[in-house]
Write a protein that holds these residues in place. Structure first.
Motif, PDB file in Angstrom:
ATOM      1  N   ASP A 332     -36.788 -13.344  50.561  1.00  0.00           N
ATOM      2  CA  ASP A 332     -35.786 -13.720  51.552  1.00  0.00           C
ATOM      3  C   ASP A 332     -36.285 -14.892  52.394  1.00  0.00           C
ATOM      4  OD1 ASP A 332     -34.051 -11.832  50.664  1.00  0.00           O
ATOM      5  OD2 ASP A 332     -34.376 -10.410  52.296  1.00  0.00           O
ATOM      6  N   GLU A 333     -37.571 -14.880  52.719  1.00  0.00           N
ATOM      7  CA  GLU A 333     -38.141 -16.004  53.462  1.00  0.00           C
ATOM      8  C   GLU A 333     -38.123 -17.280  52.622  1.00  0.00           C
ATOM      9  OE1 GLU A 333     -39.175 -16.174  56.615  1.00  0.00           O
ATOM     10  OE2 GLU A 333     -38.526 -14.103  56.925  1.00  0.00           O
ATOM     11  N   LEU A 334     -38.451 -17.167  51.349  1.00  0.00           N
ATOM     12  CA  LEU A 334     -38.454 -18.336  50.474  1.00  0.00           C
ATOM     13  C   LEU A 334     -37.055 -18.913  50.309  1.00  0.00           C
ATOM     14  CD1 LEU A 334     -40.880 -17.213  47.593  1.00  0.00           C
ATOM     15  CD2 LEU A 334     -41.430 -18.289  49.775  1.00  0.00           C
ATOM     16  N   ILE A 335     -36.084 -18.029  50.106  1.00  0.00           N
ATOM     17  CA  ILE A 335     -34.709 -18.488  49.886  1.00  0.00           C
ATOM     18  C   ILE A 335     -34.142 -19.115  51.150  1.00  0.00           C
ATOM     19  CG2 ILE A 335     -32.368 -17.688  49.383  1.00  0.00           C
ATOM     20  CD1 ILE A 335     -33.759 -15.530  47.573  1.00  0.00           C
ATOM     21  N   THR A 336     -34.450 -18.526  52.293  1.00  0.00           N
ATOM     22  CA  THR A 336     -33.988 -19.108  53.559  1.00  0.00           C
ATOM     23  C   THR A 336     -34.571 -20.498  53.740  1.00  0.00           C
ATOM     24  OG1 THR A 336     -33.777 -16.937  54.593  1.00  0.00           O
ATOM     25  CG2 THR A 336     -33.974 -18.830  56.063  1.00  0.00           C
ATOM     26  N   ALA A 337     -35.847 -20.655  53.440  1.00  0.00           N
ATOM     27  CA  ALA A 337     -36.482 -21.970  53.555  1.00  0.00           C
ATOM     28  C   ALA A 337     -35.854 -22.960  52.578  1.00  0.00           C
ATOM     29  CB  ALA A 337     -37.984 -21.844  53.309  1.00  0.00           C
ATOM     30  N   LEU A 338     -35.582 -22.514  51.355  1.00  0.00           N
ATOM     31  CA  LEU A 338     -34.956 -23.385  50.357  1.00  0.00           C
ATOM     32  C   LEU A 338     -33.585 -23.861  50.798  1.00  0.00           C
ATOM     33  CD1 LEU A 338     -35.466 -22.134  46.689  1.00  0.00           C
ATOM     34  CD2 LEU A 338     -36.051 -24.337  47.660  1.00  0.00           C
ATOM     35  N   SER A 339     -32.838 -22.985  51.440  1.00  0.00           N
ATOM     36  CA  SER A 339     -31.458 -23.326  51.819  1.00  0.00           C
ATOM     37  C   SER A 339     -31.404 -24.496  52.786  1.00  0.00           C
ATOM     38  CB  SER A 339     -30.769 -22.107  52.441  1.00  0.00           C
ATOM     39  OG  SER A 339     -31.329 -21.783  53.697  1.00  0.00           O
ATOM     40  N   ARG A 340     -32.504 -24.786  53.467  1.00  0.00           N
ATOM     41  CA  ARG A 340     -32.522 -25.888  54.430  1.00  0.00           C
ATOM     42  C   ARG A 340     -32.981 -27.200  53.801  1.00  0.00           C
ATOM     43  NH1 ARG A 340     -36.183 -22.259  58.374  1.00  0.00           N
ATOM     44  NH2 ARG A 340     -34.645 -20.688  58.958  1.00  0.00           N
ATOM     45  N   ALA A 341     -33.505 -27.128  52.587  1.00  0.00           N
ATOM     46  CA  ALA A 341     -34.056 -28.324  51.939  1.00  0.00           C
ATOM     47  C   ALA A 341     -32.946 -29.130  51.275  1.00  0.00           C
ATOM     48  CB  ALA A 341     -35.107 -27.924  50.912  1.00  0.00           C
ATOM     49  N   THR A 343     -33.723 -32.095  49.284  1.00  0.00           N
ATOM     50  CA  THR A 343     -34.216 -32.726  48.067  1.00  0.00           C
ATOM     51  C   THR A 343     -35.154 -31.771  47.345  1.00  0.00           C
ATOM     52  OG1 THR A 343     -36.190 -33.710  49.083  1.00  0.00           O
ATOM     53  CG2 THR A 343     -34.127 -34.967  49.230  1.00  0.00           C
ATOM     54  N   ALA A 344     -35.437 -32.099  46.086  1.00  0.00           N
ATOM     55  CA  ALA A 344     -36.346 -31.260  45.309  1.00  0.00           C
ATOM     56  C   ALA A 344     -37.737 -31.238  45.934  1.00  0.00           C
ATOM     57  CB  ALA A 344     -36.417 -31.780  43.875  1.00  0.00           C
ATOM     58  N   ARG A 345     -38.170 -32.366  46.415  1.00  0.00           N
ATOM     59  CA  ARG A 345     -39.512 -32.439  46.989  1.00  0.00           C
ATOM     60  C   ARG A 345     -39.616 -31.613  48.274  1.00  0.00           C
ATOM     61  NH1 ARG A 345     -43.282 -37.825  47.196  1.00  0.00           N
ATOM     62  NH2 ARG A 345     -45.192 -36.789  47.933  1.00  0.00           N
ATOM     63  N   THR A 346     -38.624 -31.734  49.147  1.00  0.00           N
ATOM     64  CA  THR A 346     -38.664 -30.929  50.370  1.00  0.00           C
ATOM     65  C   THR A 346     -38.481 -29.450  50.058  1.00  0.00           C
ATOM     66  OG1 THR A 346     -36.291 -31.319  50.745  1.00  0.00           O
ATOM     67  CG2 THR A 346     -37.847 -32.819  51.820  1.00  0.00           C
ATOM     68  N   GLY A 347     -37.783 -29.140  48.955  1.00  0.00           N
ATOM     69  CA  GLY A 347     -37.648 -27.746  48.540  1.00  0.00           C
ATOM     70  C   GLY A 347     -38.974 -27.143  48.121  1.00  0.00           C
ATOM     71  N   VAL A 348     -39.758 -27.923  47.383  1.00  0.00           N
ATOM     72  CA  VAL A 348     -41.099 -27.466  46.983  1.00  0.00           C
ATOM     73  C   VAL A 348     -41.952 -27.224  48.222  1.00  0.00           C
ATOM     74  CG1 VAL A 348     -43.236 -28.164  45.848  1.00  0.00           C
ATOM     75  CG2 VAL A 348     -41.041 -28.532  44.704  1.00  0.00           C
ATOM     76  N   ARG A 349     -41.913 -28.152  49.151  1.00  0.00           N
ATOM     77  CA  ARG A 349     -42.679 -27.984  50.387  1.00  0.00           C
ATOM     78  C   ARG A 349     -42.206 -26.739  51.145  1.00  0.00           C
ATOM     79  NH1 ARG A 349     -46.052 -30.706  53.550  1.00  0.00           N
ATOM     80  NH2 ARG A 349     -46.003 -32.488  52.115  1.00  0.00           N
ATOM     81  N   GLY A 398     -31.143 -20.785  40.773  1.00  0.00           N
ATOM     82  CA  GLY A 398     -29.878 -21.479  41.021  1.00  0.00           C
ATOM     83  C   GLY A 398     -30.056 -22.726  41.864  1.00  0.00           C
ATOM     84  N   TRP A 399     -31.084 -22.746  42.694  1.00  0.00           N
ATOM     85  CA  TRP A 399     -31.382 -23.944  43.481  1.00  0.00           C
ATOM     86  C   TRP A 399     -32.077 -24.988  42.615  1.00  0.00           C
ATOM     87  CZ3 TRP A 399     -35.326 -27.088  45.084  1.00  0.00           C
ATOM     88  CH2 TRP A 399     -35.095 -27.876  46.209  1.00  0.00           C
ATOM     89  N   LEU A 400     -32.929 -24.547  41.695  1.00  0.00           N
ATOM     90  CA  LEU A 400     -33.716 -25.466  40.884  1.00  0.00           C
ATOM     91  C   LEU A 400     -32.899 -26.115  39.764  1.00  0.00           C
ATOM     92  CD1 LEU A 400     -36.976 -23.345  40.525  1.00  0.00           C
ATOM     93  CD2 LEU A 400     -36.749 -25.485  41.803  1.00  0.00           C
ATOM     94  N   ILE A 452     -48.565 -29.643  44.233  1.00  0.00           N
ATOM     95  CA  ILE A 452     -47.630 -28.913  43.369  1.00  0.00           C
ATOM     96  C   ILE A 452     -46.469 -29.817  42.967  1.00  0.00           C
ATOM     97  CG2 ILE A 452     -45.992 -26.991  43.327  1.00  0.00           C
ATOM     98  CD1 ILE A 452     -47.947 -25.422  45.083  1.00  0.00           C
ATOM     99  N   TRP A 453     -46.004 -30.628  43.895  1.00  0.00           N
ATOM    100  CA  TRP A 453     -44.894 -31.529  43.587  1.00  0.00           C
ATOM    101  C   TRP A 453     -45.255 -32.473  42.439  1.00  0.00           C
ATOM    102  CZ3 TRP A 453     -40.127 -32.412  43.180  1.00  0.00           C
ATOM    103  CH2 TRP A 453     -39.625 -33.701  43.024  1.00  0.00           C
ATOM    104  N   ARG A 454     -46.482 -32.950  42.401  1.00  0.00           N
ATOM    105  CA  ARG A 454     -46.889 -33.855  41.318  1.00  0.00           C
ATOM    106  C   ARG A 454     -46.741 -33.209  39.947  1.00  0.00           C
ATOM    107  NH1 ARG A 454     -52.522 -35.806  44.110  1.00  0.00           N
ATOM    108  NH2 ARG A 454     -51.579 -36.670  46.027  1.00  0.00           N
ATOM    109  N   SER A 455     -46.967 -31.884  39.913  1.00  0.00           N
ATOM    110  CA  SER A 455     -46.855 -31.199  38.625  1.00  0.00           C
ATOM    111  C   SER A 455     -45.405 -30.966  38.213  1.00  0.00           C
ATOM    112  CB  SER A 455     -47.586 -29.850  38.676  1.00  0.00           C
ATOM    113  OG  SER A 455     -46.925 -28.946  39.550  1.00  0.00           O
ATOM    114  N   LEU A 456     -44.486 -31.056  39.171  1.00  0.00           N
ATOM    115  CA  LEU A 456     -43.077 -30.792  38.879  1.00  0.00           C
ATOM    116  C   LEU A 456     -42.223 -32.048  38.852  1.00  0.00           C
ATOM    117  CD1 LEU A 456     -42.567 -27.691  41.203  1.00  0.00           C
ATOM    118  CD2 LEU A 456     -42.727 -27.677  38.729  1.00  0.00           C
ATOM    119  N   ALA A 457     -42.747 -33.142  39.395  1.00  0.00           N
ATOM    120  CA  ALA A 457     -41.970 -34.373  39.467  1.00  0.00           C
ATOM    121  C   ALA A 457     -41.697 -34.917  38.062  1.00  0.00           C
ATOM    122  CB  ALA A 457     -42.699 -35.412  40.315  1.00  0.00           C
TER     123      ALA A 457
END
Length: 459
Positions: A332-341, A343-349, A398-400, A452-457
């Protein structure tokens, strides 16, 4: 009646007009409202009653007040005020007042209309939802959507609204006003339809659900009761029509409202289950894996072994339930944080920092999550654990997916994406919890997101 131009609201209006009532429809869209009024007048039995329209946006406080003024100018007395309008949000939208949209429509609008119209009211019917039991209202975050979740926010707003029903009951105790909360059942309406492929699939599923006319029945049932003398002193009733549910969020204990929502037997059962879960986490946190035994938990909780087996089936069942609970809190904490991102990069962060923050703020729960992966007591309940985890994993996926499709994230199999995204931060948390020297969560929060972003970019 709010939300009366389609679905349950339209079915309720149809039935009330058949009974000869004057029905005032409150809708946001003027064109749809006028179509509904015309259709109601042309329907069989429509000539026995009358329908008229008030237009207003119930997500905006100034508009809610304007609706109340208009209703007051038309109606010296309101025999029944039906709060039916509802929003199931699929994304975070804030109103011009700064509130999360569904919180404004599902909770604030009924609350404010009740206050503004209370001198004219005889009876209030709040159309609620059985999903209120899945709600977890945070008074500091829920109103503005800071804990937004595409599934749970609807439940949060319905719970927030339902908790006010007993308060209005007490407030109106000597005013001759009755307030009831009604669950219409699982009904085939447009609520929560996300559109696109998911929306079409959901419509196929909904074909098996009840028609709006079935959902209207428990709402119109209250209209059949005789009205009270407006000058009479009466005991206000609070009724909730639904099947019994097994789980109520434990925070209700501190709200003084559990007695309104559950029978005494249910209250005792829920309190016992909650005590076992809390004690189990405390035992694990203090004694570790070797001291995490059924005898230690029953001794710490004061609950008998028989009662533990009654609620969870076995000690492994208790452990699996605790694991699911801790994992749900993390996701729930992860999803809440994702909902505010954005871009993909800010989502990873957002995911990395939220995971580390959860670990630091909830070390006992985080430790149990990581230790459980190597424990044997989850194997027998793997399906139960997977089922509890699936909706939250689906929310992250669903976000990714759209960002993978747009080329913002490398096109890789989803399990590999999960390993690259969650794996490093989970291992960092595990080592910090184990007390491995040199692990600093603050430093990890600064370094890991970009690595981590470098591995997913995309290449």
């Amino acid at each position: 009646m709010t939300g009366a131009n389609r679905g349950i609201g339209y079915a309720v209006a149809t039935e009330l007009m058949r009974r000869g009532c004057r029905v005032v429809l409150v809708t946001r869209n003027r064109a749809r409202g006028e179509q509904a009024v015309a259709a109601l007048g042309a329907s069989p039995g429509g000539a026995d009653g009358s329908a008229e329209l008030v237009v207003g946006d119930l997500s905006v406080l100034s508009s809610i007040r304007a609706v109340a003024v208009e209703l007051g100018s038309r109606c010296d007395r309101i025999d029944v005020l039906v709060h039916n309008a509802g929003v199931w949000p699929t994304r975070l939208v804030r109103t011009e007042d700064g509130y999360e949209q569904s919180f404004a429509v599902n909770h604030l609008a009924p609350f404010l209309l009740n206050h503004l119209l209370e001198k004219r009211l005889r009876r209030v019917v709040q159309v609620s939802a059985g999903l209120y039991v899945k709600g977890r209202v945070d008074p500091d975050r829920t109103p503005r959507g800071e804990d937004f979740h595409w599934m749970r926010t609807y439940c949060d707003t319905k719970l927030a609204n339902l908790l006010t029903v007993p308060l209005f009951a007490k407030h109106w105790k000597n005013a001759g006003v009755t307030i009831d909360a009604v669950h219409p059942g699982v009904v085939r309406t447009g609520l929560g339809d996300p559109g696109g492929v998911k929306g079409r699939l959901l419509k196929v599923v909904k074909r098996r659900w009840d028609a709006p006319e079935a959902g209207a029945a428990p709402v119109t049932r209250w209209r059949s009761r005789p009205a009270r003398d407006p000058g009479a002193t009466s005991t206000v009733t609070v009724r909730y029509r639904s099947r019994p549910w097994r789980t109520i969020r434990p925070w209700l204990d501190g709200c003084g409202t559990r007695g309104w929502l559950m029978s005494p037997k249910q209250q005792r059962g829920e309190a016992t289950a909650e005590r076992l879960l809390a004690s189990a986490l405390d035992v694990f946190d203090s004694a570790g894996q070797p001291g995490f035994t059924v005898h230690a938990v029953t001794a710490a909780s004061g609950v008998s072994l028989g009662s533990l087996y009654h609620h969870f089936g076995s000690f492994d069942g208790l452990a699996a339930a605790l694991y699911s609970r801790c994992m749900a809190a993390l996701f729930d904490e992860l999803i809440t944080a994702l909902s505010r991102a954005r871009t993909a990069r800010t989502g990873v962060r957002a995911i990395v920092t939220a995971y580390l923050r959860f670990t630091e703020d909830n070390p006992a729960a985080a430790r149990f999550i990581h230790a459980s992966a190597y424990a044997g007591y989850l194997a027998a309940h793997a399906e139960q654990v997977a089922a509890a985890k699936a909706p939250r994993m689906a929310a992250v996926a669903g976000w990714l997916r759209p960002r993978m499709a747009a080329g913002e994230i490398a096109t890789l199999p989803e399990p590999l994406i999960e390993m690259l995204l969650i794996g490093p931060v989970a291992e960092t948390a595990r080592r910090w919890l184990a007390g491995v020297p040199g692990i600093d969560l603050g430093q990890a929060a600064r370094v890991l997101p970009d690595r981590i972003w470098r591995s997913l970019a995309p290449d």
